[in-house]
Design an enzyme around this catalytic site. Structure first.
Site, PDB file in Angstrom:
ATOM      1  N   ASP A   1       0.856  -1.188   0.000  1.00  0.00           N
ATOM      2  CA  ASP A   1       0.000   0.000   0.000  1.00  0.00           C
ATOM      3  C   ASP A   1       0.894   1.241   0.000  1.00  0.00           C
ATOM      4  OD1 ASP A   1      -3.091   0.559   0.727  1.00  0.00           O
ATOM      5  OD2 ASP A   1      -1.794   2.124   1.583  1.00  0.00           O
TER       6      ASP A   1
ATOM      7  N   GLU B   1      -5.042   2.432  -3.686  1.00  0.00           N
ATOM      8  CA  GLU B   1      -3.576   2.521  -3.769  1.00  0.00           C
ATOM      9  C   GLU B   1      -2.942   1.254  -3.214  1.00  0.00           C
ATOM     10  OE1 GLU B   1      -5.552   4.343  -1.821  1.00  0.00           O
ATOM     11  OE2 GLU B   1      -4.627   4.779   0.123  1.00  0.00           O
TER      12      GLU B   1
END
Lengths: 121, 314, 202
Positions: free
Chosen positions: B185, B228
């Site tokens: 991430d 993301e």
């Protein structure tokens, strides 16, 4: 005395076709068998002069019948009438003692020729 | 009158007719072939077909014709298996990218008194069919591909990536192979979006994907898991191998400045890794363990790799 | 019993016609391939279109299927499906005259299918004084799901189909395949008319 004929084929139509193709002197005393077992039962108990034999049949097939006749020393002329016409099959059948190999659908001329050469005509 | 018409018919057909003798010499052909082969009758009649069409695969062709002669059967040769047999021009040289006419050929025996003496070859122009079918197949393939990839980053989308994981998971279970999962991430991506705008954020996502792709082996399966968040399936990989990959990804991203509107954007990633073990009964189990490790990496200060526990604490 | 059931005599007659056709076709094939072809008694059964797929699926361990349409006079028509079990492609390539650099497995299968279908049906047709034409054979798929789809789509306009299943086993060359002739309802009644004509002769 008439000639005693046995026709062995699992197909009713095929039996009728053979019966219809026989010359007059052979068509008076005819018995029918619908597999190899039925044919052998008749051949073991009665005198038959000529056998018309199909190859591809249930229970006992044509090759099985020829083998049994050979083993049991039942001697009579056998004309094989077969849909399987590969040369290898012809050789096998003749090696087992069949007198003639006739192709299905049967040609009258060929049948008569063979009958003549074996003294039935 | 009618006879004349019929005699002329072969020359009016939009199908090639070629008649050969048993020695492969051309006895007759029609106007269609004359035009598309661009050769005159004189050059062709009486000649061997292999002289006129040297492109023919001779051995195959002879065997094909021998089946027609011996078995007295018609036989075929279609464009889907063999685009063309004869190098002929076709009627759509401008609007298709085909060099030669795509063909469906039929081989017919011509019997004279029960024996096959001649062979007739019918040649149909199917360049059109071939062209449209090829385009259709291409479109279907593109459609299938676009169903699998994430439009922005070109990594696998989540749905396809999960399907991959499901099948890798069952394969690894069946063959008792190793399987590792890396979830990552981008750190403080929201802040990054606020600073550089969404276009800046998108650029970061795209470049990060490219960077990660270059670090992976063939057979590794890389997808965009969420906004993301990314994930990599590493088949046949044990913990040290997975840790190496994760560390390499982390370092490379840390050292890679992304240029956006004249400025350098520096990003880092937090990574959680999990290796499949006997407690994982479903593929979701290994995802949730890797996810927990990822959040541990976030909570321990970001830009680091954390390894998942063997069992997730419930 | 529905209107399309064959009587015992009709079944027997059709079986014999098929046996003879198969025998001659195998002989031609054996000569062409220079080998021996084993014959099994073909099976004939009537299937409802919605069960056709199940019945094929049950028979099949096939990996690929080639389809070829056939049509003759008197409305006799149908579709022949050649269903292959995995086979040794290099032997087959050799058998059909392919060069080593042009191994197109699909094309070989299509070539072979065409030979099997047309040899059998030509002999069958000649026995009933008919003559067959054929469409170009097509590889339906090398994937069973798509074959199922194909058959399910095909079935919509048929209620019943006659399924004739013939197995070819060829020594020397390792391939086994089943030929299934699917004959739609309307063509069945046409075949029955022909059979009745033959039976009336006896």
């Amino acid at each position: 005395m008439s000639t005693r004929v046995l026709i062995c084929d699992d197909s009713n139509l095929a039996r009728k076709q053979v019966l219809r193709s026989l010359p007059e002197n052979l068509s008076t005393d005819v018995q029918l068998a619908k597999d190899g077992q039925e044919a052998l039962d008749i051949l073991r108990n009665q005198h038959i002069d000529i056998l018309f034999l199909d190859l591809t049949m249930p229970i006992i097939d044509g090759l099985g019948v020829l083998q049994a006749l050979k083993d049991e020393e039942i001697n009579l002329p056998v004309f094989v009438i077969s849909a399987d016409v590969q040369p290898e099959m012809q050789n096998r059948v003749l090696a087992l003692g069949a007198k003639a190999f006739l192709r299905k659908p049967m040609q009258l001329d060929t049948l008569n020729e063979h009958l003549k050469s074996h003294g039935f005509l | 009158m009618l006879d004349n018409l019929f005699a002329d018919l072969p020359n009016r057909l939009n199908t090639g007719i070629l008649i050969l003798d048993k020695n492969f010499n051309i006895l007759m052909w029609n106007r269609f072939l004359e035009v598309h082969a661009n050769k005159s009758d004189k050059q062709v009649i009486g000649k061997s077909i292999f002289t006129i069409f040297p492109e023919l695969p001779r051995k195959w062709f002879e065997r094909k014709l021998s089946s027609v002669i011996q078995l007295k059967n018609q036989t075929f040769c279609g464009w889907e298996q063999r685009h063309h047999l004869f190098e002929l021009s076709h009627s759509r040289p401008i609007t298709t990218d085909s060099d030669f006419m795509a063909q469906n050929c039929t081989f017919l025996p011509i019997e004279v008194e029960g024996e096959v003496e001649r062979i007739c070859i019918l040649i149909e122009d199917v360049t059109d069919v071939c062209h449209y079918q090829t385009q259709l197949n291409k479109a279907l393939n593109e459609l299938a591909l676009s169903n699998r990839i994430d439009g922005l980053t070109q990594a696998f989308n989540r749905k396809h990536w999960e399907e991959c994981l499901a099948s890798e998971f069952s394969r690894a279970t069946r063959y008792k192979q190793e399987l590792a999962l890396v979830m990552l991430d981008l750190d403080q991506f929201k802040l990054l979006n606020d600073t550089y705008g969404h276009q800046g954020g998108d650029k970061v996502l795209i470049e990060t994907t490219e960077v990660i792709n270059e670090l992976l082996r063939m057979g590794d399966l890389f997808g965009r898991y969420g906004g993301e968040e990314f994930a990599v399936i590493l088949p046949n990989t044990e913990l040290t191998g997975a840790y190496d990959v994760a560390e390499r990804i982390r370092k490379t991203i840390e050292n890679n400045a992304i240029e956006y509107q004249g400025k350098n954007i520096n990003v880092t990633v937090s990574i959680g890794i999990a290796v499949m073990n006997e407690y994982d009964t479903r593929y979701e189990d290994i995802i949730s363990r890797a996810d927990i490790a990822l959040y541990k990496a976030k909570n321990s200060g970001r830009n680091q790799v954390c390894v998942a526990k063997e069992r997730s604490v419930s | 019993m529905n209107a399309f059931d064959l009587t015992e005599d009709q079944h027997d007659c059709l079986q014999e016609l098929i046996n003879v056709a198969m025998g001659q076709a195998s002989d031609q094939l054996a000569r062409y391939l220079d080998t021996f072809v084993y014959l099994k008694v073909p099976s004939i059964e009537q299937v409802r279109s919605e069960l056709l797929f199940d019945s094929l699926n049950h028979d099949l361990k096939a990996t690929s299927i080639v389809s070829q349409g056939f049509f003759g006079y008197e409305g006799i028509r149908g579709e022949a499906l050649l269903m292959y079990q995995p086979l040794d492609s290099s032997r087959l390539a050799d058998l059909l005259g392919y060069e080593a650099d042009e191994l197109s497995f699909d094309e070989q299968m299509i070539d072979l299918s065409s030979i099997l279908t047309t040899t059998f049906l030509n002999v069958f047709a000649s026995q009933i004084d008919n003559q067959m034409s054929y469409s170009a054979p097509r590889l339906l798929s090398t994937n069973l799901n798509t074959i199922n789809q194909h058959i399910q789509q095909q079935s919509f306009n048929w209620d019943y189909a006659l399924k004739v299943r013939i197995s070819y086993q060829v020594t020397d060359y390792s391939f086994n395949c089943d030929m299934v002739l699917l004959i739609p309802e309307e063509a069945i009644s046409n075949i029955k008319a022909v059979i009745d004509r033959i039976l009336a002769d006896f």
